[in-house]
Design an enzyme around this catalytic site. Structure first.
Site, PDB file in Angstrom:
ATOM      1  N   THR A 271      40.505  26.830  52.413  1.00 25.05           N
ATOM      2  CA  THR A 271      39.993  27.689  51.539  1.00 25.05           C
ATOM      3  C   THR A 271      40.760  29.056  51.432  1.00 25.05           C
ATOM      4  OG1 THR A 271      38.004  26.731  51.212  1.00 25.05           O
ATOM      5  CG2 THR A 271      38.160  28.935  50.400  1.00 25.05           C
TER       6      THR A 271
ATOM      7  N   TYR B 261      37.432  24.533  43.656  1.00 21.27           N
ATOM      8  CA  TYR B 261      38.758  24.795  43.838  1.00 21.27           C
ATOM      9  C   TYR B 261      39.439  24.035  44.685  1.00 21.27           C
ATOM     10  CZ  TYR B 261      36.798  26.203  48.455  1.00 21.27           C
ATOM     11  OH  TYR B 261      36.204  26.168  49.477  1.00 21.27           O
TER      12      TYR B 261
ATOM     13  N   THR C  95      37.629  26.123  57.020  1.00 15.95           N
ATOM     14  CA  THR C  95      36.322  26.466  57.892  1.00 15.95           C
ATOM     15  C   THR C  95      35.306  25.276  58.004  1.00 15.95           C
ATOM     16  OG1 THR C  95      34.883  26.839  55.819  1.00 15.95           O
ATOM     17  CG2 THR C  95      36.057  28.655  56.872  1.00 15.95           C
ATOM     18  N   ASP C  96      35.635  24.048  57.429  1.00 15.68           N
ATOM     19  CA  ASP C  96      34.858  22.950  57.722  1.00 15.68           C
ATOM     20  C   ASP C  96      35.037  22.290  59.208  1.00 15.68           C
ATOM     21  OD1 ASP C  96      34.028  23.239  55.115  1.00 15.68           O
ATOM     22  OD2 ASP C  96      34.807  21.273  54.525  1.00 15.68           O
TER      23      ASP C  96
ATOM     24  N   LYS D  77      30.009  26.617  62.422  1.00 17.80           N
ATOM     25  CA  LYS D  77      29.793  26.946  60.840  1.00 17.80           C
ATOM     26  C   LYS D  77      28.131  26.573  60.765  1.00 17.80           C
ATOM     27  CE  LYS D  77      31.607  26.221  56.315  1.00 17.80           C
ATOM     28  NZ  LYS D  77      32.458  25.547  55.308  1.00 17.80           N
TER      29      LYS D  77
ATOM     30  N   GLU E 156      17.699  13.095  82.456  1.00 14.44           N
ATOM     31  CA  GLU E 156      17.060  12.946  83.585  1.00 14.44           C
ATOM     32  C   GLU E 156      16.435  11.524  83.678  1.00 14.44           C
ATOM     33  OE1 GLU E 156      17.184  15.366  85.583  1.00 14.44           O
ATOM     34  OE2 GLU E 156      17.348  17.148  84.417  1.00 14.44           O
TER      35      GLU E 156
HETATM   36  N1  ASP Z   1      36.849  22.468  52.387  1.00 13.19           N
HETATM   37  C1  ASP Z   1      37.305  23.652  52.869  1.00 13.19           C
HETATM   38  C2  ASP Z   1      38.422  23.368  54.391  1.00 13.19           C
HETATM   39  O1  ASP Z   1      37.775  23.079  55.246  1.00 13.19           O
HETATM   40  C3  ASP Z   1      36.454  24.806  53.256  1.00 13.19           C
HETATM   41  C4  ASP Z   1      37.069  26.089  53.654  1.00 13.19           C
HETATM   42  O2  ASP Z   1      38.120  26.238  54.235  1.00 13.19           O
HETATM   43  O3  ASP Z   1      36.159  27.018  53.715  1.00 13.19           O
HETATM   44  O4  ASP Z   1      39.294  23.364  54.165  1.00 13.19           O
END
Ligand code: ASP
Length: 352
Positions: A36, A50, A115-116, A188, A309
């Site tokens: 992103t 997007y 971020t994924d 995340k 265990e």
């Molecule tokens: N779908 C995106 C990615 O992981 C989300 C992001 O970057 O926040 O590339």
């Protein structure tokens, strides 16, 4: 005399100028992978719908001219993808590129990343980078085209962190929303918020404020130069898949199919402290016995320890410690490059 004075002044300027142009600044390489932070959409108010991984590394660098005062910047485009499509090939390429750059005169590396799956790439690199120089992953929750995009400030902070001598020896880190998180503990935790990255088991290592890193904690587990994992020259990694455990679990045929398709290991996102439904457990025990499948039990709760265990331990189930399922998968892949003995794999999980 006057002429000599001006000539000396000019010579002094020419000699000193390269120092002012950044000879003294640390060298930071930015490796761009997409996400992103490199995302774009028509509308400035849109933070969904997007396309991730559109802008190039040159555009990202140009968008934040302030980073030039922190470090001598170089950029390389490794790939340009939505990180939900991350692959082992890209991980291996990143590991080898970073090891190569840090063995030379580069002082720190920043990886721009979606971020994924950022926490998975970060933990993989935390185990296989062979340098104590800073490696920092950074991304954004809002595309570059959004009003109040978080990418530029996140990138500025990440470069500041990678350029900081204080960040040396702290392993791979994630820098998002002013926080510094260890790759091992970062997760995340929210689908939309810019403050999505947390370290649910341990808290953050510190913060970056106006380009200055402040550390208040250290990573407790071995990383980078202190691990036994080395992926140099590897073209593939052992295949490990993840299965959930849930009420009225019907995943036994899926477990069998995954092993048939080549999985050497399975990670179970178990209920509570890593419990597996009896419907699933029987299939797993058979796979462990007949196919030597390594089975790691983690928790779907999002935090806390999974300890194995009694009979479960005797039967060879492995506990994920407090790694979440996606991180346990990374460690099991690396463990399987060393051994398929469940006892030794358990030792690896206790250690890292
Ligand atoms: N779908 C995106 C990615 O992981 C989300 C992001 O970057 O926040 O590339």
């Amino acid at each position: 005399m006057k002429k000599f004075f001006y000539l000396s002044l000019a010579a002094l300027f020419l000699l000193a100028a390269p120092l002012c142009w950044g000879k003294d600044l640390p060298k930071v390489a930015i490796l761009a992978t997409g996400g992103t932070i490199a995302g774009s959409v028509e509308s400035g108010v849109a933070t969904t719908g997007y396309t991730a991984g559109v802008l190039t590394v040159e555009t990202l660098i140009k968008a934040v001219p302030e980073i030039q005062s922190l470090a001598v910047i170089s950029g390389r485009q490794v790939c340009n993808i939505d990180s939900s499509n991350m692959t082992d090939d890209i991980w291996l390429e990143l590991a080898s590129t970073i090891n190569d750059l840090l063995a030379r005169d580069i002082d720190g590396v920043v990886i721009t990343h979606g971020t994924d799956t950022m926490e998975e790439t970060a933990y993989f690199l935390n185990m296989v980078v062979k340098s104590d120089k800073p490696v920092v992953l950074v991304g954004a929750m809002r595309p570059a085209t959004a009003i109040s995009a978080d990418g530029p400030k996140n990138l500025y902070n990440a470069v500041a962190l990678a350029a900081s001598p204080e960040a040396k020896g702290k392993g791979v880190m994630i820098s998002m929303d002013d926080a510094i998180l260890s790759a091992r503990d970062a997760a995340k935790t929210n689908t939309m918020k810019t403050s999505t990255f947390k370290a649910p088991n341990s808290g953050s290592l510190g913060a970056v404020i106006d380009g200055v890193p402040y550390f208040y904690a250290l990573p407790a587990k071995p990383h980078t130069t202190a691990t036994e994992f080395d992926v140099k020259g590897m073209k593939t990694l052992p295949k490990v898949d993840i299965l959930y455990s849930y009420s009225n679990d019907g995943s036994a045929p899926a477990a069998e199919a995954l092993v048939k398709a080549g999985a050497k290991g399975l990670v179970i996102a178990g209920s509570g402290a890593g419990s597996v439904h009896r419907n699933q457990k029987e299939a797993l025990l058979n796979l462990m016995k007949n196919n030597k499948t390594a089975v790691v039990r983690s928790s779907r709760t999002g935090s806390g320890l999974v300890l194995i265990e009694g009979d479960d331990k005797k039967n060879g189930f492995i506990g994920a410690d407090n790694l979440n399922p996606q991180k346990a998968r990374v460690l099991l892949m690396l463990a399987l490059t060393k051994t398929d003995d469940p006892k030794k794999i358990q030792e690896i999980f206790n250690k890292y």
